[in-house]
Structure formats: C-alpha cells, structure tokens
Design a protein around this motif. Structure first.
Motif, PDB file in Angstrom:
ATOM      1  N   VAL A  41     -14.303 -14.903 -21.578  1.00 59.28           N
ATOM      2  CA  VAL A  41     -13.686 -14.701 -20.100  1.00 59.28           C
ATOM      3  C   VAL A  41     -14.373 -14.150 -19.310  1.00 59.28           C
ATOM      4  O   VAL A  41     -15.198 -13.281 -19.702  1.00 59.28           O
ATOM      5  CB  VAL A  41     -12.077 -14.092 -20.504  1.00 59.28           C
ATOM      6  CG1 VAL A  41     -11.369 -13.720 -19.351  1.00 59.28           C
ATOM      7  CG2 VAL A  41     -11.160 -14.996 -21.476  1.00 59.28           C
ATOM      8  N   ASN A  42     -14.389 -14.598 -17.893  1.00 60.18           N
ATOM      9  CA  ASN A  42     -14.834 -13.772 -16.806  1.00 60.18           C
ATOM     10  C   ASN A  42     -16.454 -14.188 -16.946  1.00 60.18           C
ATOM     11  O   ASN A  42     -17.288 -13.561 -16.336  1.00 60.18           O
ATOM     12  CB  ASN A  42     -14.887 -12.302 -16.702  1.00 60.18           C
ATOM     13  CG  ASN A  42     -13.548 -11.941 -16.604  1.00 60.18           C
ATOM     14  OD1 ASN A  42     -12.619 -12.544 -15.714  1.00 60.18           O
ATOM     15  ND2 ASN A  42     -13.060 -10.850 -17.275  1.00 60.18           N
ATOM     16  N   GLU A  43     -16.950 -15.137 -17.685  1.00 62.03           N
ATOM     17  CA  GLU A  43     -18.285 -15.601 -17.613  1.00 62.03           C
ATOM     18  C   GLU A  43     -18.258 -17.106 -17.068  1.00 62.03           C
ATOM     19  O   GLU A  43     -17.379 -17.793 -17.035  1.00 62.03           O
ATOM     20  CB  GLU A  43     -18.930 -15.458 -18.975  1.00 62.03           C
ATOM     21  CG  GLU A  43     -19.336 -14.136 -19.495  1.00 62.03           C
ATOM     22  CD  GLU A  43     -19.918 -13.884 -20.509  1.00 62.03           C
ATOM     23  OE1 GLU A  43     -20.657 -14.754 -21.270  1.00 62.03           O
ATOM     24  OE2 GLU A  43     -19.852 -12.675 -21.101  1.00 62.03           O
ATOM     25  N   LYS A  44     -19.438 -17.525 -16.600  1.00 67.49           N
ATOM     26  CA  LYS A  44     -19.683 -18.479 -15.996  1.00 67.49           C
ATOM     27  C   LYS A  44     -19.730 -19.790 -16.724  1.00 67.49           C
ATOM     28  O   LYS A  44     -19.992 -20.077 -17.904  1.00 67.49           O
ATOM     29  CB  LYS A  44     -21.205 -18.674 -15.219  1.00 67.49           C
ATOM     30  CG  LYS A  44     -21.269 -17.388 -14.221  1.00 67.49           C
ATOM     31  CD  LYS A  44     -20.637 -17.692 -13.104  1.00 67.49           C
ATOM     32  CE  LYS A  44     -20.914 -16.514 -12.061  1.00 67.49           C
ATOM     33  NZ  LYS A  44     -19.726 -16.408 -10.965  1.00 67.49           N
ATOM     34  N   GLU A  55     -15.827 -20.504 -13.590  1.00 68.43           N
ATOM     35  CA  GLU A  55     -15.764 -19.104 -14.470  1.00 68.43           C
ATOM     36  C   GLU A  55     -14.634 -19.275 -15.156  1.00 68.43           C
ATOM     37  O   GLU A  55     -13.628 -19.823 -14.679  1.00 68.43           O
ATOM     38  CB  GLU A  55     -15.492 -18.037 -13.686  1.00 68.43           C
ATOM     39  CG  GLU A  55     -15.665 -16.599 -14.224  1.00 68.43           C
ATOM     40  CD  GLU A  55     -15.581 -15.539 -13.445  1.00 68.43           C
ATOM     41  OE1 GLU A  55     -14.848 -14.767 -13.420  1.00 68.43           O
ATOM     42  OE2 GLU A  55     -16.654 -15.239 -12.504  1.00 68.43           O
ATOM     43  N   ILE A  57     -11.246 -18.131 -16.887  1.00 68.79           N
ATOM     44  CA  ILE A  57     -10.326 -17.145 -16.674  1.00 68.79           C
ATOM     45  C   ILE A  57      -9.300 -16.595 -17.786  1.00 68.79           C
ATOM     46  O   ILE A  57      -9.191 -15.802 -17.925  1.00 68.79           O
ATOM     47  CB  ILE A  57      -9.373 -17.648 -15.266  1.00 68.79           C
ATOM     48  CG1 ILE A  57      -9.919 -18.112 -14.127  1.00 68.79           C
ATOM     49  CG2 ILE A  57      -8.084 -16.618 -15.108  1.00 68.79           C
ATOM     50  CD1 ILE A  57      -9.252 -18.575 -13.241  1.00 68.79           C
ATOM     51  N   GLN A  67      -9.853 -22.353 -15.931  1.00 70.53           N
ATOM     52  CA  GLN A  67     -11.043 -22.033 -15.393  1.00 70.53           C
ATOM     53  C   GLN A  67     -10.910 -21.768 -13.725  1.00 70.53           C
ATOM     54  O   GLN A  67     -10.211 -22.754 -13.173  1.00 70.53           O
ATOM     55  CB  GLN A  67     -12.223 -22.963 -15.617  1.00 70.53           C
ATOM     56  CG  GLN A  67     -12.466 -22.930 -17.168  1.00 70.53           C
ATOM     57  CD  GLN A  67     -13.213 -24.066 -17.601  1.00 70.53           C
ATOM     58  OE1 GLN A  67     -13.384 -25.188 -16.922  1.00 70.53           O
ATOM     59  NE2 GLN A  67     -14.267 -23.844 -18.409  1.00 70.53           N
ATOM     60  N   LYS A  68     -11.572 -21.183 -13.079  1.00 72.67           N
ATOM     61  CA  LYS A  68     -12.075 -21.325 -11.756  1.00 72.67           C
ATOM     62  C   LYS A  68     -13.165 -22.349 -11.463  1.00 72.67           C
ATOM     63  O   LYS A  68     -14.130 -22.183 -12.241  1.00 72.67           O
ATOM     64  CB  LYS A  68     -12.672 -19.771 -11.198  1.00 72.67           C
ATOM     65  CG  LYS A  68     -12.597 -19.381  -9.772  1.00 72.67           C
ATOM     66  CD  LYS A  68     -12.902 -18.127  -9.512  1.00 72.67           C
ATOM     67  CE  LYS A  68     -14.494 -17.598  -9.526  1.00 72.67           C
ATOM     68  NZ  LYS A  68     -14.771 -16.490  -9.106  1.00 72.67           N
TER      69      LYS A  68
END
Length: 130
Positions: A41-44, A55, A57, A67-68
């Motif tokens: 989470v919070n990684e690309k 990223e 979520i 995901q974003k």
C-alpha cells in the motif's frame, strides 16, 4: 468525471487473477508489455511500459485491489480510483467486479473499451494458453 462499471468471469480461482494483476512478471506476461507493480500500500504501480501509472491504496490478498490510476495522456495530477473485487462463484470461477471512478469524460469511451480489450480479453487468452 465519469464512472466505469464492469463485471467479468474468469475460469480460474481468485488467487490466480489477483496474481496476474499484482505480480509484475505475470502482469507483463499477459499484457505482453512492461509492468512494475508493488505489492505494498502507498507504493507505485505501472503497466504498458509506463503508459499506466498509479499507486496502491488498499490491498486485500485474493479479494480486493484499490489503486490510484491514470493514463499518461491524462492532464497532469489527474487520477481516478480503480477497484477490483474478486469473488469465487458457485461454479468455481472468479467474478471480477471492476469500478473506476473519476475518469475524465474525454477519456471515458477509450478507457471503458480498453479494460475489456487490454485486460479482461488478454487475461482470458492467457488462462487458456498457460
């Protein structure tokens, strides 16, 4: 902004589909293009040789990916939210319920078709051939 909603079934269990979406090597294999996907989470994440980027979520192994997400041709800083929910059906297939919110209207038609042609159809072909 628009919302895409799609539902598709795959002849595989949710773990297999989750891995195809979240494992860089497997994702690259079914798309036949470069992908680099973090499992944190919070990684690309990126796919299609960095045409898609975003990223993670929320990740719930074998059940949900949020995901974003954005295309390289989108206005700078504009992201949508792509949600993949996986569940097993009575006949042992995986039902994937996909929702993408915040899609810019001018890209909606192409993105809506793109999920079917560049993801769901390619996953089905990959499952048949591997």
């Amino acid at each position: 902004m628009k919302t895409i909603k799609q539902k598709v079934k795959f002849k595989a269990n949710p773990h297999v589909i989750y891995e195809l979406l979240m494992d860089s090597k497997k994702h690259s294999a079914f798309t036949d293009d470069k992908a680099l996907i973090s499992r944190k989470v919070n990684e690309k994440v990126s796919a299609y040789s960095w045409w898609v980027e975003g990223e993670n979520i929320k990740l719930k192994e074998n059940a949900e990916i949020v995901q974003k997400w954005r295309g390289a041709d989108w206005p700078k800083g504009v992201y949508s939210t792509a949600t993949f929910k996986l569940k097993i059906t009575k006949d042992g297939q995986t039902e994937l319920i996909f929702t993408q919110t915040g899609v810019p209207e001018e890209y909606f038609k192409d993105i809506n078709i793109g999920w079917k042609t560049q993801y769901w159809d390619k996953i089905k072909r990959y499952l048949i051939n591997n």
